[in-house]
Design an enzyme around this catalytic site. Structure first.
Site, PDB file in Angstrom:
ATOM      1  N   SER A 161       0.874  -1.187   0.000  1.00 49.66           N
ATOM      2  CA  SER A 161       0.000   0.000   0.000  1.00 49.66           C
ATOM      3  C   SER A 161       0.906   1.230   0.000  1.00 49.66           C
ATOM      4  CB  SER A 161      -0.831  -0.038   1.286  1.00 49.66           C
ATOM      5  OG  SER A 161      -1.220   1.254   1.681  1.00 49.66           O
ATOM      6  N   TYR A 174      -2.033  -0.499  10.319  1.00 49.80           N
ATOM      7  CA  TYR A 174      -2.053  -0.877   8.894  1.00 49.80           C
ATOM      8  C   TYR A 174      -0.760  -0.414   8.228  1.00 49.80           C
ATOM      9  CZ  TYR A 174      -3.968  -1.101   4.088  1.00 49.80           C
ATOM     10  OH  TYR A 174      -4.193  -1.371   2.766  1.00 49.80           O
TER      11      TYR A 174
HETATM   12  P1  NAD Z   1     -11.422  -6.144   0.441  1.00 48.45           P
HETATM   13  O1  NAD Z   1     -11.873  -5.915   1.842  1.00 48.45           O
HETATM   14  O2  NAD Z   1     -12.417  -5.972  -0.663  1.00 48.45           O
HETATM   15  O3  NAD Z   1     -10.781  -7.590   0.326  1.00 48.45           O
HETATM   16  C1  NAD Z   1     -10.049  -8.183   1.358  1.00 48.45           C
HETATM   17  C2  NAD Z   1     -10.494  -9.627   1.457  1.00 48.45           C
HETATM   18  O4  NAD Z   1      -9.746 -10.274   2.484  1.00 48.45           O
HETATM   19  C3  NAD Z   1     -11.973  -9.773   1.818  1.00 48.45           C
HETATM   20  O5  NAD Z   1     -12.599 -10.604   0.865  1.00 48.45           O
HETATM   21  C4  NAD Z   1     -11.943 -10.445   3.192  1.00 48.45           C
HETATM   22  O6  NAD Z   1     -13.021 -11.356   3.380  1.00 48.45           O
HETATM   23  C5  NAD Z   1     -10.615 -11.172   3.152  1.00 48.45           C
HETATM   24  N1  NAD Z   1     -10.119 -11.444   4.500  1.00 48.45           N
HETATM   25  C6  NAD Z   1     -10.135 -10.618   5.587  1.00 48.45           C
HETATM   26  N2  NAD Z   1      -9.615 -11.251   6.645  1.00 48.45           N
HETATM   27  C7  NAD Z   1      -9.252 -12.497   6.229  1.00 48.45           C
HETATM   28  C8  NAD Z   1      -8.665 -13.619   6.868  1.00 48.45           C
HETATM   29  N3  NAD Z   1      -8.318 -13.592   8.171  1.00 48.45           N
HETATM   30  N4  NAD Z   1      -8.458 -14.736   6.131  1.00 48.45           N
HETATM   31  C9  NAD Z   1      -8.796 -14.796   4.825  1.00 48.45           C
HETATM   32  N5  NAD Z   1      -9.372 -13.768   4.167  1.00 48.45           N
HETATM   33  C10 NAD Z   1      -9.584 -12.631   4.856  1.00 48.45           C
HETATM   34  O7  NAD Z   1     -10.136  -5.242   0.228  1.00 48.45           O
HETATM   35  P2  NAD Z   1      -9.470  -4.599  -1.069  1.00 48.45           P
HETATM   36  O8  NAD Z   1      -9.707  -3.144  -0.997  1.00 48.45           O
HETATM   37  O9  NAD Z   1      -9.793  -5.347  -2.291  1.00 48.45           O
HETATM   38  O10 NAD Z   1      -7.930  -4.818  -0.675  1.00 48.45           O
HETATM   39  C11 NAD Z   1      -7.192  -5.975  -1.045  1.00 48.45           C
HETATM   40  C12 NAD Z   1      -5.753  -5.786  -0.593  1.00 48.45           C
HETATM   41  O11 NAD Z   1      -5.240  -4.579  -1.167  1.00 48.45           O
HETATM   42  C13 NAD Z   1      -5.585  -5.638   0.914  1.00 48.45           C
HETATM   43  O12 NAD Z   1      -4.372  -6.222   1.303  1.00 48.45           O
HETATM   44  C14 NAD Z   1      -5.514  -4.139   1.091  1.00 48.45           C
HETATM   45  O13 NAD Z   1      -4.840  -3.802   2.260  1.00 48.45           O
HETATM   46  C15 NAD Z   1      -4.747  -3.753  -0.143  1.00 48.45           C
HETATM   47  N6  NAD Z   1      -4.898  -2.346  -0.567  1.00 48.45           N
HETATM   48  C16 NAD Z   1      -6.109  -1.814  -0.839  1.00 48.45           C
HETATM   49  C17 NAD Z   1      -6.168  -0.480  -1.263  1.00 48.45           C
HETATM   50  C18 NAD Z   1      -7.459   0.178  -1.597  1.00 48.45           C
HETATM   51  O14 NAD Z   1      -7.437   1.364  -1.977  1.00 48.45           O
HETATM   52  N7  NAD Z   1      -8.571  -0.505  -1.482  1.00 48.45           N
HETATM   53  C19 NAD Z   1      -5.012   0.268  -1.402  1.00 48.45           C
HETATM   54  C20 NAD Z   1      -3.786  -0.330  -1.106  1.00 48.45           C
HETATM   55  C21 NAD Z   1      -3.746  -1.638  -0.695  1.00 48.45           C
END
Ligand code: NAD
Length: 278
Positions: A161, A174
């Site tokens: 991130s 985070y």
């Molecule tokens: P999201 O919440 O849509 O997806 C995350 C998924 O992880 C969910 O489906 C959730 O059920 C699953 N999850 C949570 N805890 C879990 C566990 N203990 N075991 C197994 N699965 C688990 O999130 P997203 O926005 O698609 O983000 C995906 C990744 O990208 C994450 O690592 C997030 O930190 C990173 N990220 C997101 C952004 C953003 O702008 N959304 C930016 C930078 C990084």
């Protein structure tokens, strides 16, 4: 349309958090490339929906209810994948997220603060967010590592991130975890370099998704002041869309493009990380 990468055909991709907003897009693209997809998600029903959409487009996928913080749960998932698909070629560590218990209300400490201060952060909330975003990746690498080492061109892609480079305000757990992801990506890349397992990360910029929606969009649909600050600090002046991540994903996954690339974290961020603000 993104071209087809012949190298990826028939290979197996394991995607933790694969039913989330960003990683479900990756799952669908890798399936379109001919990979067999294993979605590992806490919520199997959500994973099943992604599986159905992949199958409807002619792809192959399974969903396994898995908790990345529970090693036995990951081992069970690995055994099921090896039984059904026989191999693992790519591991994407996408499970991650935030929680209100690990978020401060104010961006900076000033006297007479309203809402949750740094001193109010709950220890369990803090460590749960740190664990989900770091330990969940560490454990999945451990559990799938040996199966990966048997593959012809194995690779791990971690999800970092912008907060992995410079911490974002309000989200110290985070941010610390994502900085650890960048560091661990380098460590693991060095550790397995001679055995041919490449380890890289993608650092998405700002994407409006379920987990950050409340920080970015007001109840009335307007952007929050935080969103406005993000857009002002993003030279391309827009939020990312999940498909923006696919080029970096395929570059890292296909060794015909990236066989000498390991230990890197690639920002996909509209220039946010490059911009000093001046
Ligand atoms: P999201 O919440 O849509 O997806 C995350 C998924 O992880 C969910 O489906 C959730 O059920 C699953 N999850 C949570 N805890 C879990 C566990 N203990 N075991 C197994 N699965 C688990 O999130 P997203 O926005 O698609 O983000 C995906 C990744 O990208 C994450 O690592 C997030 O930190 C990173 N990220 C997101 C952004 C953003 O702008 N959304 C930016 C930078 C990084």
């Amino acid at each position: 349309m993104i071209p087809i990468h012949e190298n990826l055909k028939e290979r197996v991709a394991v995607i933790t958090g694969g039913s989330g907003v960003l990683c479900s897009e990756m799952a669908r693209e890798l399936a379109r490339q001919g990979m067999k997809i294993a979605i590992l998600n806490l919520n199997a029903e959500k994973g099943q929906k992604v599986v159905e959409s992949i199958k409807q487009s002619g792809g192959e996928a399974i969903s396994i209810s898995t908790n990345v913080l529970n090693k036995q749960s990951l081992i069970n998932a690995r055994e099921e994948i090896l039984k059904q698909f026989g191999r693992v070629d790519l591991l994407i560590n996408g499970a991650g997220g935030n929680h209100p218990d690990a978020i401060t209300a104010p961006e900076e400490s000033v006297q007479e603060i309203e809402g949750k201060t740094f001193f109010d952060l709950d220890e369990k909330g803090f460590s749960d967010v740190f664990s989900l975003n770091f330990t969940g990746t560490f454990l999945a690498c451990q559990v799938f590592g040996q199966a990966l080492l048997k593959a012809e061109a194995p690779t791990i892609i971690n999800i970092s991130s912008m907060s992995g480079y410079t911490p974002l305000t309000k989200i110290p757990a985070y941010s610390a975890a994502k900085a650890s992801i960048n560091n661990f990506t380098e460590w693991l890349a060095v550790h397995f370099a001679q055995e041919g397992l490449r380890v890289n990360a993608i650092a998405p910029g700002f994407f409006v998704t379920t987990q950050n929606k409340d920080l970015l969009v007001e109840a009335n649909g307007e952007y929050t002041s935080r969103s406005k600050k993000i857009l002002a600090a993003t030279p391309m002046k827009k939020f990312g869309e999940p498909q923006h991540l696919l080029g970096a994903l395929l570059f890292l996954a296909d060794e015909s493009y990236s066989s000498f690339v390991t230990g890197t974290t690639i920002p996909v961020d509209g220039g946010f990380n490059a911009y000093s603000g001046v």
